[in-house]
Design an enzyme around this catalytic site. Sequence first.
Site, PDB file in Angstrom:
ATOM      1  N   GLU A 172       0.799  -1.229   0.000  1.00  0.00           N
ATOM      2  CA  GLU A 172       0.000   0.000   0.000  1.00  0.00           C
ATOM      3  C   GLU A 172       0.833   1.282   0.000  1.00  0.00           C
ATOM      4  OE1 GLU A 172      -2.974  -0.141   3.053  1.00  0.00           O
ATOM      5  OE2 GLU A 172      -3.842  -2.002   2.314  1.00  0.00           O
ATOM      6  N   GLU A 370      -5.323  -8.656   1.359  1.00  0.00           N
ATOM      7  CA  GLU A 370      -5.936  -8.204   2.615  1.00  0.00           C
ATOM      8  C   GLU A 370      -7.421  -7.997   2.386  1.00  0.00           C
ATOM      9  OE1 GLU A 370      -4.362  -4.747   4.571  1.00  0.00           O
ATOM     10  OE2 GLU A 370      -2.283  -5.342   4.222  1.00  0.00           O
TER      11      GLU A 370
END
Length: 467
Positions: A172, A370
């Site tokens: 991320e 995720e």
Amino acid sequence: MFDKATKGDLLGFPRDFLWGAATASYQVEGGAAEGGRGPSIWDIFSGQEGKIHDGKTGAVACDHFHRYSEDVALMAELGLPAYRFSVAWPRVMPDGRTVSQEGLDYYRRLVDELCDKNIEPVLTLYHWDLPQALEDQGGWRSRRIVECFTNYAMAVHDALGDRVRQWTTINEPFCSAFLGYGAGIHAPGHTDPEAALVAAHHHLLAHGTALRALRSRAREGQQFSIALNFSPALADGYGPRYAEAARKFDGLHNRFFLDPVLGKGYPSDVLEDVAHVGGLAEAIQDGDLETIAGTIDWLGVNYYAPTRVKPLDDPHAPSNCPLPGLRGMDVLPPRPPLTGFGWEQTPSSLTELLRWLNWHTGGIPLIVAENGAAFEDKIDAEGRIRDDERTNYIAEHLRAVHSAIEGGADVRGYLVWSLLDNFEWSMGYSQRFGIVHVDFETQRRTVKDSALFYRDVIARNAVPSGR
């Protein structure tokens, strides 16, 4: 809740589908002052008054540093075939540059433990805990970080490359760059839109440079990836103005990070959106985009919720969205049902995202790296945690993944976030994402009903199609 004997048909997944759970080093490890580990930007940031919701830090967290053997045994008990974890850069290189064998030894032990239990290690090199020593020298704002990250990646690969097959460079970069250097709500806490864009470019350049170096030493069967967080933009109306609002958000949140990795360069529309901020054009040097475009074997897809947007009357008015340079649109409150974190639950958005990614990437394999939800856990008199809301969330999103596969998306895995309740960044310990409950006073682990449900799903490699 879904019974073990579930009503309705079972949705079968591919037999080689990768199932598992994920964590991140600063969120679970603790051991902040042990083994020669140097301070990270999160150690410094969380130690500042008012930065973390409950004033806590990750200095102890889940004490995974000492309890990794216990936690791996728990993974084996739950039948998890894979464990996605991140390496703490300041544990391996306390000053960001000098290798600590003591730090590497911890990850050698962890990987050995996983391999002994037949659990696939899925290693992420960077999940936001930059050594503070490097931040003091400019951090991700400085181009020098690219060489430092590549050297770090090589050191970890030299130590673990004989046992780890799955490698992710950066997790991320959106959050690390935009929330850490632009919005100031993540470490290191800067509020400089120009620095955020420059940091974002250096994240992607570090990914590409390290990826090429890793491939030069790759062993047979090793695969390399990056994990990006996606939030589909849902326009709160119809017509060109609403479509434009969605385009702006999608461009900066999603395509800005994805397209360079795919070899498409930065989207031209997004470059126009942020041109008034400055910094990015000067940061991009000849050859950078070619370096970033190194081929990945799979794309890590982190998904939690969509974002609802609307246009502003003035297309040049500043947005309430903290992303750098956004103008002419606002983010709206999410619609119920919400998670405990206040995030919207819209599983169909995950299906649509995976299908779009399959098309936009040209069919690059996808792994949901995720996905999960925070809810308030309630422990009954017998000590059982009947987290029906989390169980339902996981089941609904697994159905969404299955629907994407049925629609032709090449999705090859699902890693639930998170294995353990942990330090949830700026929210401290107020949000519990784990399928395993952690009592942070005693460090006792308690398996939640959601973990038992997930265990059964993995065991039969299927998910119920209905309630």
